[in-house]
Design an enzyme around this catalytic site. Structure first.
Site, PDB file in Angstrom:
ATOM      1  N   GLN A 180      33.341  35.294  25.803  1.00 23.87           N
ATOM      2  CA  GLN A 180      34.310  34.277  25.386  1.00 23.87           C
ATOM      3  C   GLN A 180      33.683  32.891  25.314  1.00 23.87           C
ATOM      4  O   GLN A 180      34.382  31.902  25.122  1.00 23.87           O
ATOM      5  CB  GLN A 180      35.498  34.276  26.352  1.00 23.87           C
ATOM      6  CG  GLN A 180      36.227  35.620  26.345  1.00 23.87           C
ATOM      7  CD  GLN A 180      37.144  35.812  27.546  1.00 23.87           C
ATOM      8  OE1 GLN A 180      37.031  35.127  28.558  1.00 23.87           O
ATOM      9  NE2 GLN A 180      38.054  36.764  27.424  1.00 23.87           N
ATOM     10  N   HIS A 250      36.084  33.934  30.796  1.00 24.97           N
ATOM     11  CA  HIS A 250      37.032  32.957  31.370  1.00 24.97           C
ATOM     12  C   HIS A 250      36.387  31.618  31.689  1.00 24.97           C
ATOM     13  O   HIS A 250      36.405  31.159  32.824  1.00 24.97           O
ATOM     14  CB  HIS A 250      37.695  33.529  32.648  1.00 24.97           C
ATOM     15  CG  HIS A 250      38.490  34.771  32.371  1.00 24.97           C
ATOM     16  ND1 HIS A 250      39.203  35.430  33.351  1.00 24.97           N
ATOM     17  CD2 HIS A 250      38.688  35.477  31.233  1.00 24.97           C
ATOM     18  CE1 HIS A 250      39.806  36.478  32.827  1.00 24.97           C
ATOM     19  NE2 HIS A 250      39.507  36.533  31.550  1.00 24.97           N
ATOM     20  N   GLU A 342      51.290  32.245  31.486  1.00 22.27           N
ATOM     21  CA  GLU A 342      52.091  31.197  32.122  1.00 22.27           C
ATOM     22  C   GLU A 342      52.037  29.862  31.393  1.00 22.27           C
ATOM     23  O   GLU A 342      51.024  29.508  30.796  1.00 22.27           O
ATOM     24  CB  GLU A 342      51.583  30.948  33.556  1.00 22.27           C
ATOM     25  CG  GLU A 342      51.706  32.159  34.447  1.00 22.27           C
ATOM     26  CD  GLU A 342      51.238  31.909  35.880  1.00 22.27           C
ATOM     27  OE1 GLU A 342      50.750  30.779  36.168  1.00 22.27           O
ATOM     28  OE2 GLU A 342      51.385  32.829  36.706  1.00 22.27           O
ATOM     29  N   TYR A 352      48.519  27.472  42.142  1.00 21.55           N
ATOM     30  CA  TYR A 352      49.316  28.199  41.150  1.00 21.55           C
ATOM     31  C   TYR A 352      49.271  29.710  41.352  1.00 21.55           C
ATOM     32  O   TYR A 352      49.799  30.467  40.546  1.00 21.55           O
ATOM     33  CB  TYR A 352      48.930  27.748  39.729  1.00 21.55           C
ATOM     34  CG  TYR A 352      49.410  26.326  39.528  1.00 21.55           C
ATOM     35  CD1 TYR A 352      48.694  25.255  40.072  1.00 21.55           C
ATOM     36  CD2 TYR A 352      50.620  26.057  38.917  1.00 21.55           C
ATOM     37  CE1 TYR A 352      49.170  23.950  39.982  1.00 21.55           C
ATOM     38  CE2 TYR A 352      51.100  24.761  38.810  1.00 21.55           C
ATOM     39  CZ  TYR A 352      50.380  23.711  39.352  1.00 21.55           C
ATOM     40  OH  TYR A 352      50.875  22.438  39.274  1.00 21.55           O
ATOM     41  N   TYR A 363      44.461  45.162  33.270  1.00 20.23           N
ATOM     42  CA  TYR A 363      44.426  45.673  31.896  1.00 20.23           C
ATOM     43  C   TYR A 363      44.538  47.188  31.831  1.00 20.23           C
ATOM     44  O   TYR A 363      45.070  47.745  30.894  1.00 20.23           O
ATOM     45  CB  TYR A 363      43.131  45.232  31.195  1.00 20.23           C
ATOM     46  CG  TYR A 363      43.090  43.749  30.932  1.00 20.23           C
ATOM     47  CD1 TYR A 363      43.973  43.169  30.019  1.00 20.23           C
ATOM     48  CD2 TYR A 363      42.194  42.931  31.589  1.00 20.23           C
ATOM     49  CE1 TYR A 363      43.954  41.812  29.768  1.00 20.23           C
ATOM     50  CE2 TYR A 363      42.161  41.566  31.355  1.00 20.23           C
ATOM     51  CZ  TYR A 363      43.052  41.009  30.439  1.00 20.23           C
ATOM     52  OH  TYR A 363      43.035  39.663  30.212  1.00 20.23           O
TER      53      TYR A 363
END
Ligand code: HEC
Length: 473
Positions: A180, A250, A342, A352, A363
């Site tokens: 990513q 991430h 979220e 959080y 997954y």
């Protein structure tokens, strides 16, 4: 089939079949072994009702579905599973039911191709392509003169002039193009006209791990563009060496600027427990000054061992970050795992919750936690289960769509949707899908022309577009 027979069926499955112990792992298997005989293999119904429609006995809230599965609805023949399935497995079943229902429901929505008008709740909308590119356009933002900057994840920064000219900026930092990672967010300073600064985030290779594999970090820099070249670069943030272990996941990373402060997100880098660990940058939203200094009133500035840049923690992978145009609140969107995307209101020092609380599951359908809430952890303002894969977002502040003033537009990758959220008193009171099926929507910004610009990419053709939404009259 009579009630007794339902019970007999389920008893034979729950008590006799050894599948059940195995089935505790993946939700697909749990469902097949315990539920499919009555509700159908595809949740479409059979001996018992469909779990796809929106007709529910008790309102269809998460709580009522959880209770039905735990305690059963004995007088109708729905057995209780509290003693055979764990709370966390029951949570995965609720996510699974939501996924299936959503698939059935949202197949109906399909936006027409570009340049064709369509209706939404408040406006008729038209779309037109502004530009296209090979690869993934990750982020875009306007300069005060109306030119548009955008990044291509493969490692490029481009400038699209309002006259339509297009040029790649030379000498931008070399990115680590992996998973990513790549060239990520771009944002001009709100005082760009005075100072010329542009902020960039990207993934950077920093070495190899003990098995000889490349590892890297999310790097935050700023620089200026002169004669189409990236110059005067300053490094604003790089995580301490001991924490470098990202293998491609991430990275985050979006910017929001409020006054002298630069906020940026760093995803959990695939190390989910790091999100609760204040000694790492992972799973956090950070706050620094725009020049890279660290504000002394950051919440963990004086805590020994903690990274001084941390503003909030327990954030899985926030890929949307924005300052509200009038309240100055910082909002973020955060990718959940499977379920539990979220929208968060980001406030100093708060936790959080990831991965201790989440509305999602892994997954592969295995549970993460039964907890969607625990003391000391923030609840999202809004959550999407199933996941829509929430990405970039922005508040609409233009003058062309009178009924969209102040609404928050959120891009979705996996569901190829653009959501319009209306927020009142920090609550989402409308969540409308404006557009669907044209591409993976990764960034949203209000154009100086009052149009709403979005980026979208297509995995098949490996191309991206920037598309403008204007009122269709
Ligand atoms: C023996 C048959 C049977 C089995 C097995 C069964 N159910 Fe049910 N279930 C029912 C019946 C009957 C109802 C009552 C309403 C209806 O007919 O849909 C019901 C209702 C429900 C409801 C509430 C729906 C509402 O309208 O609020 C949920 C949720 C549900 N089941 C989930 C499950 C899940 C998950 C499993 C597997 C763990 C499961 N059921 C296994 C028969 C069954």
């Amino acid at each position: 089939m009579k009630k007794k027979d339902y019970l007999a069926t389920v008893l034979s499955i729950v008590c006799v079949s050894p599948l059940v112990a195995l089935a505790e792992t993946r939700v697909e298997d749990v469902f097949k072994a315990n539920c499919a005989s009555c509700h159908g293999a595809n949740l479409q119904g059979g001996m018992a009702g469909s779990l796809l429609d929106s007709t529910w006995l008790n309102g269809g809230t998460d709580k009522s579905l959880t209770n039905a599965i735990k305690q059963g609805i004995v007088d109708r023949g729905m057995p209780a599973f509290a003693s055979s399935l764990s709370d966390e497995t029951i949570r995965t079943l609720v996510v699974y039911i939501r996924e299936a229902g959503y698939r059935a429901e949202s197949q109906a929505i399909q936006t027409p191709t570009l340049n064709k008008k369509f209706n939404t709740q408040h406006h008729t909308v038209n779309t037109r392509a502004i530009t296209s590119a090979k690869g993934i356009i990750w982020a875009m933002d306007f300069l005060p003169n109306g030119d548009l900057l955008y990044t291509l994840r493969k490692g490029e920064l481009w400038l699209l002039g309002k006259d339509g000219s297009k040029v790649q900026i030379k000498h931008t930092p070399e990115v680590w193009q992996r998973g990513q990672g790549g060239m990520l967010d771009v944002m001009p300073d709100p005082d760009y006209a005075q100072n010329g600064w542009i902020y960039l985030s990207y993934s950077k290779k920093t070495g190899k791990n003990s098995s000889g594999r490349d590892i890297g970090i999310t790097a935050i820099v700023r620089g200026k563009i002169k004669n189409n070249q990236w110059v005067e670069q300053q490094t604003l943030f790089e995580a301490p060496q001991r924490t470098h272990r990202n293998r491609g996941w991430h990275f985050g990373s979006r910017f929001a600027i409020s006054g002298d402060y630069l906020f940026f997100s760093n995803g959990d880098e695939g190390q989910q427990n790091d999100a609760q660990d204040l000694t790492t940058q992972n799973g956090k939203i950070h706050r620094i000054y725009k020049d890279g200094r660290i504000p002394k009133d950051n919440p963990f500035f004086s805590q020994s061992g903690a990274l001084k840049t941390i503003w909030t923690y327990g954030n899985r992978n926030p890929q949307g970050l924005v300052k509200h145009p009038t309240t100055n609140q910082i909002w973020s969107t955060e990718h959940g795992p499977r379920g539990g995307d979220e929208l968060n209101l980001i406030s100093k020092g708060l936790n959080y919750g990831w991965p201790k609380v989440t509305f999602g599951m892994n997954y592969d359908g295995t549970p993460i936690t039964p907890h969607t809430n625990l003391p000391g952890m923030q609840q999202p303002i809004h959550q999407w289960t199933p996941s829509i894969a929430v990405a970039g977002m922005n508040f609409y502040t233009g003058n062309r769509f009178s009924q969209w003033q102040g609404d928050l537009f959120v891009g979705s990758l996996a569901k190829t949707q653009l959501h319009r959220l209306r927020i009142k008193n920090d609550q989402v009171i409308e969540d409308e899908i404006i557009l669907k099926g044209l591409g993976r929507i990764r960034d949203v910004v209000t154009a100086p022309t009052g149009e709403l610009y979005i980026t979208m990419n297509d995995r098949q053709t490996k191309t991206s577009k920037i598309v403008a939404l204007s009122p269709g009259k």
